[in-house]
Design an enzyme around this catalytic site. Structure first.
Site, mmCIF file in Angstrom:
data_model
loop_
_atom_site.group_PDB
_atom_site.id
_atom_site.type_symbol
_atom_site.label_atom_id
_atom_site.label_comp_id
_atom_site.label_asym_id
_atom_site.label_seq_id
_atom_site.Cartn_x
_atom_site.Cartn_y
_atom_site.Cartn_z
ATOM 1 N N CYS A 381 0.841 -1.202 0.000
ATOM 2 C CA CYS A 381 0.000 0.000 0.000
ATOM 3 C C CYS A 381 0.881 1.258 0.000
ATOM 4 C CB CYS A 381 -0.994 -0.041 1.154
ATOM 5 S SG CYS A 381 -2.438 0.980 0.798
ATOM 6 N N HIS A 507 -3.494 -4.989 0.400
ATOM 7 C CA HIS A 507 -2.935 -5.507 1.664
ATOM 8 C C HIS A 507 -2.979 -7.032 1.679
ATOM 9 C CE1 HIS A 507 -2.514 -1.754 3.998
ATOM 10 N NE2 HIS A 507 -3.501 -1.336 3.226
ATOM 11 N N GLU A 509 -1.403 -9.049 3.466
ATOM 12 C CA GLU A 509 -1.226 -9.630 4.800
ATOM 13 C C GLU A 509 -2.533 -10.118 5.411
ATOM 14 O OE1 GLU A 509 -0.922 -6.454 4.016
ATOM 15 O OE2 GLU A 509 -1.482 -5.076 5.619
HETATM 16 N N1 GLN Z 1 -1.889 6.819 2.657
HETATM 17 C C1 GLN Z 1 -1.955 6.060 1.460
HETATM 18 C C2 GLN Z 1 -3.277 6.200 0.737
HETATM 19 O O1 GLN Z 1 -4.251 6.608 1.319
HETATM 20 C C3 GLN Z 1 -1.654 4.589 1.729
HETATM 21 C C4 GLN Z 1 -2.704 3.935 2.555
HETATM 22 C C5 GLN Z 1 -2.245 2.641 3.182
HETATM 23 O O2 GLN Z 1 -1.066 2.348 3.216
HETATM 24 N N2 GLN Z 1 -3.174 1.853 3.701
HETATM 25 O O3 GLN Z 1 -3.366 5.876 -0.413
#
Ligand code: GLN
Length: 535
Positions: A381, A507, A509
């Protein structure tokens, strides 16, 4: 008919109520029962989505896009059933629903009160998960500790559930602490007695007491707890601190937990087959060798902020037969002058998700260090966005390359606000959330890891790869290895010349399991092993 098990906690927090609930879920599932799990949290936030990871640990995201408590991650990993938006309820959400009904005139002039309106709302949520999932058993964990003011409506609601569904259809499990006092060298049952007294004052008589201990619980103390707390002698179950979390179901089963639960609930399910779980524990016990993974982030002082990432790294280790040592690197301490000291001896670098500008420069430095020194890199992410920013700065030469999250007016916003997020100002449940499909380009590191062309993974973000820079970035050597099925959204990037250099906008994970490591974590640890052998 669905049966209900409620798990409460007494004496202190942090006793592993979530792990206990999850372990029991696994044991009952192994007996052929369909199990659903949910958590009721007493805080006023509508969901944990708006809470700082420093206060509350990670936010666990379900397939259907709910932002939930991290205990749900334990439930998914242990029980291996995907959860949904019916799996987590907070006081905030209860009041939100009740107040909306009140404004809509649904209470027909009644005075709206904690009992029965708030408790009815809680009960209908508890019942709904059973109905929606057609579960034989719903396990509901109540957050907080008995005696907290804010959890009282939840305890009152579960008392009412017990009265409504009747005996043999409902069971109360109370997780407590039996401290060992050095000096007098004795385990003490008094805190447990007090917390059970408190529960009984609220109309709840626990059926089973799970006593957290650091050393085995001897029979005399079990007998004492049984007598003073009014539970059957075999219903006092020992819950020892364990070196490997996933041993918990079998440790609880040493005291016949699932037999007792089935007996008390009059369920005729035969003893389950846990052989797969035993095999997994054997695999865990036979690990040899170690790899060191630097986890670079800004919330590293609270490891729970990266709970699912840390667990998934361990799963990758289980599958590859190695111990994974996580080196928690504070990204604010990382820069060109400290990178060698902090990163040179690690076998892999992972940059997980995150929000806000603090610590960003250190993460960009880590992504560049990994690329230049051919250290396996895994960006999740924010970590994927960091990889793109780092590439644009160091390879394309755009020194100001950034995400518009951190520099809204920059010239080279290689990461930009998603179109669907333009104009969104409300917080909580408004990000791009939940499972989306992703198409993988053949011949890439992604394709090698997954062995599939179309995958589905969970998202939680507002920003995304900026397509304006797509051609330029690809031409300079960063490959786009995964996109949304239409090809529009860039979901994953990688650097082909490196052994494993992958950034994913989702994600992974959340979908890793101890007996089935996520393919990307498996591949990442595999690459880390290779590096440790060649270094
Ligand atoms: N802050 C970033 C976004 O909003 C990444 C978000 C995250 O890592 N969950 O795109």
């Amino acid at each position: 008919m669905t049966k209900y098990i409620f798990v409460t906690g007494g004496v202190v927090s942090g006793l592993g109520k979530g792990i206990t609930a999850a372990s029991l879920g696994r044991l009952l599932k192994s007996r052929g029962l369909k199990v659903a799990a949910q958590k009721l949290d007493p805080y006023i936030n509508v969901d944990p989505g708006t809470m700082s990871p420093f206060q509350h640990g990670e936010v666990f995201v379900t397939d259907d896009g709910a932002e939930t408590d991290l205990d749900l991650g334990h439930y998914e990993r242990f029980i291996d059933e995907d959860l949904n938006k019916y799996s987590n309820l907070t006081t905030g959400k209860v009041y939100w629903n009740v107040l909306n009904k009140e404004r809509a005139g649904e209470y027909l002039g009644e005075t709206v009160q904690v009992i029965p309106h708030i408790t009815n709302e809680i009960k209908s949520f508890i019942y709904s998960v059973g109905q929606k999932t057609k579960a034989d058993i719903v396990i509901t964990e109540i957050g907080g500790t008995t005696g907290d003011i804010e959890s009282q409506p939840f305890l009152e609601a579960i008392r009412q559930v017990a009265a409504e569904v009747g005996r043999r259809n409902c069971l109360f499990l109370h997780v407590t602490l039996v401290p060992f006092i050095s000096g007098s060298d004795e385990p003490k049952s008094k805190p447990t007695q007090h917390s059970v007294k408190e529960l009984r004052g609220l109309g709840i008589q626990p059926d089973i007491i799970i006593a957290r201990v650091d050393r085995p619980l001897d029979e005399s103390i079990k007998a004492k707890i049984s007598l003073f707390c009014n539970v059957a002698p075999d219903c006092v179950i020992e819950n020892r601190t364990l070196p490997v979390l996933y041993q918990a179901p079998l440790m609880l089963e040493e005291s016949h937990l699932s037999d007792i639960v089935c007996r008390e609930l009059a369920i005729g399910a035969p003893k389950g087959d846990m052989s797969g779980w035993y095999e997994m524990l054997d695999r865990i016990a036979s690990r040899k060798g170690r790899v060191k993974v630097a986890l670079v982030g800004k919330y590293v002082k609270l490891h729970d902020a990266y709970l699912s990432v840390a667990e998934a790294l361990q799963h990758g280790g289980y599958e590859n037969g190695v111990f994974v040592d996580i080196d928690w690197v504070d990204s604010e301490e990382l820069g060109d002058s400290t990178a060698d000291k902090l990163l040179s001896d690690c076998d892999g670098i992972i940059v997980p998700g995150g929000f806000g500008e603090r610590g960003i420069e250190g993460m960009i430095c880590a992504a560049n260090y990994a690329r230049v020194h051919h250290i396996p890199y895994f960006g999740i992410c924010l970590g994927m966005q960091i990889a793109v920013m780092s590439f644009a700065r160091n390879v394309l030469g755009y020194a100001d390359a950034n995400s518009s999250e951190f520099d809204p007016n920059g010239e080279h916003s290689v990461i930009d606000l998603m179109e669907s997020q333009q104009g969104v100002s409300k917080k909580g449940g408004t990000m791009r959330l939940g499972a989306y499909p992703c198409k993988i380009r053949p011949g890439t590191q992604m394709a090698a890891a997954y062995g599939e062309e179309l995958i589905s993974e969970r998202h939680r973000h507002r920003y995304e790869f900026n397509n304006t820079f797509r051609e330029e970035i690809e031409a300079a050597g960063m490959a786009i290895s995964g996109t949304s099925p239409s090809g529009e959204l860039v979901e994953t990037v990688e650097i082909p010349g490196n052994d494993f250099y992958v950034g994913v906008q989702f994600h992974p994970e959340f979908k890793s399991r101890p007996n089935r490591a996520h393919p990307l974590f498996k591949a990442f640890i595999g690459a880390a092993i290779k590096r440790s052998q060649n270094a």
